[in-house]
Design a protein around this motif. Structure first.
Motif, PDB file in Angstrom:
ATOM      1  N   THR A  44      32.955  49.104  74.191  1.00  0.00           N
ATOM      2  CA  THR A  44      33.149  50.284  73.352  1.00  0.00           C
ATOM      3  C   THR A  44      32.225  50.231  72.133  1.00  0.00           C
ATOM      4  O   THR A  44      31.823  49.161  71.688  1.00  0.00           O
ATOM      5  CB  THR A  44      34.611  50.372  72.871  1.00  0.00           C
ATOM      6  OG1 THR A  44      34.914  49.233  72.069  1.00  0.00           O
ATOM      7  CG2 THR A  44      35.566  50.418  74.056  1.00  0.00           C
ATOM      8  N   PRO A  80      39.091  48.173  69.371  1.00  0.00           N
ATOM      9  CA  PRO A  80      38.556  49.153  70.323  1.00  0.00           C
ATOM     10  C   PRO A  80      39.619  50.128  70.830  1.00  0.00           C
ATOM     11  O   PRO A  80      39.383  50.867  71.783  1.00  0.00           O
ATOM     12  CB  PRO A  80      38.032  48.274  71.464  1.00  0.00           C
ATOM     13  CG  PRO A  80      38.959  47.105  71.468  1.00  0.00           C
ATOM     14  CD  PRO A  80      39.282  46.852  70.007  1.00  0.00           C
ATOM     15  N   SER A  97      38.627  45.084  77.026  1.00  0.00           N
ATOM     16  CA  SER A  97      37.480  44.977  76.137  1.00  0.00           C
ATOM     17  C   SER A  97      37.522  43.592  75.515  1.00  0.00           C
ATOM     18  O   SER A  97      38.581  43.125  75.096  1.00  0.00           O
ATOM     19  CB  SER A  97      37.558  46.052  75.047  1.00  0.00           C
ATOM     20  OG  SER A  97      36.590  45.829  74.037  1.00  0.00           O
TER      21      SER A  97
END
Length: 350
Positions: A44, A80, A97
């Protein structure tokens, strides 16, 4: 007193390097663990319109200079989360993530201004499934580091043991003698005076200007957290609604939310939610938190309108964020998180 050598001094790096290699081994094992369960790793953007809207969260601010020389404020993300939830709205089902995030006003043995966060989401699954994930990741980190137990500041825990599951209300009763939920209404309203009286009766310091949240946090820090994750990990769950801005209410009790935190050796490792998907409720919570932030710190962060729009089509989901550096610290027996970060940010040496 002689100043400590910088982390890049060859002799000091030689001392740090074994733990850093263990960090890499744990990271590889975690990526493999998620891949074998059909999770997709996502990357991200670090630059965001909003860094998050929690009262005490402080971000690093910057700005974009556009081709016409106009300037637009941006922030390094503190998590994120907003981006990951937009991906869930886009149709992703299982994502994780694994990368750097930034938080200002934070530095100490357990905090670093830039750190690594592991965040993962399961669409259509309950937050109890994340509790099982957390237990698996603890044992995986211990296995890769060759650790039979975790220890920090005199507290030890078995990372292979099934974590204890303890509600926040039960923790307040057990460790502070306080009936916490007697101070929370079914609509989430809090009784500050009742909690103030209970905290004072428990022999703890209070102030006339303490808010309900101030009192809650003081009990957590002084009486609850030091007793969590001793002997085995603790999953502290069912946080009161006012302490769970991004979590949905529990169907069992409207006073609490589907939020849990994972503790080991008194150290908070992970924070997880059954995700709130009502955009109007989320907007109201964010605005209330930003009003409080402005009162305390004299600043507020913008709302991410794209995120609020995405909530309208985001599926029911559960998500967790885990501080990877803290996990590695416990697994390798390090003294601080900076001992397991390859290139610490210049500043105080712990």
């Amino acid at each position: 007193m002689t100043a400590a050598s910088p982390w890049w001094a060859p002799h000091r790096h030689a001392d740090r390097r074994p733990r850093l290699l263990q960090r890499n081994a744990i990271a590889t094992a975690i990526r493999d663990w998620f891949a074998h369960r059909d999770f997709v790793e996502v990357q991200t953007a670090a630059l965001q319109i909003s860094p998050g809207n929690e009262t005490h969260l402080s971000a690093f601010a910057t700005e974009a200079i556009l081709p016409d020389a106009t300037r637009s404020p941006l922030y390094l993300h503190t998590s994120p989360e907003f981006a990951c939830k937009k991906l869930l709205a886009a149709g992703e089902q299982r994502i994780f993530s694994f990368g750097p995030v930034w938080r200002n006003r934070e530095r100490g043995p357990l905090h670093h201004p830039e750190f690594t966060m592991l965040e993962w989401y399961r669409a259509g699954e309950t937050y109890e499934s994340l509790m099982e994930d957390c237990a698996a990741l603890l044992s995986l980190a211990a296995e890769r580091a060759g650790a039979e137990s975790f220890a920090f500041r005199g507290r030890e825990a078995d990372p292979f043991a099934e974590p204890e599951r303890l509600t926040v209300a039960d923790a307040f009763g057990r460790h502070a003698g306080i009936d916490l939920l007697a101070t929370v209404g079914g609509d989430g309203a809090t009784d500050r005076d009742a909690l103030h009286a209970a905290v004072h009766a428990a022999g703890m310091r209070t102030a006339t200007d303490d808010t309900w949240t101030d009192l809650f946090s003081r009990v957590m820090v002084e009486r609850i957290e030091p007793n969590l994750g001793v002997g085995r990990a603790t999953i502290l769950h069912e946080y009161p609604i006012p302490e769970a801005a991004l979590a949905r209410p529990s169907p069992r009790d409207a006073r609490v939310a589907e939020r849990f935190e994972l503790y080991c050796c008194g150290v908070e490792l992970a924070n997880a939610f059954g995700e709130l998907t009502d955009p109007e409720e989320q907007r109201g919570r964010f605005e209330a938190d930003m009003d409080e932030k402005e009162k305390i710190y004299g600043e507020r962060y913008p709302l991410d309108e794209d995120f609020l729009a995405a909530l309208r089509i985001m599926p029911e989901a559960s998500g967790s964020a885990l501080g990877f550096d803290r996990l590695v610290m416990l697994a390798t027996g390090a003294r601080t998180v900076e001992d397991v970060i390859w290139t610490p940010v210049a500043g105080d040496d712990y």
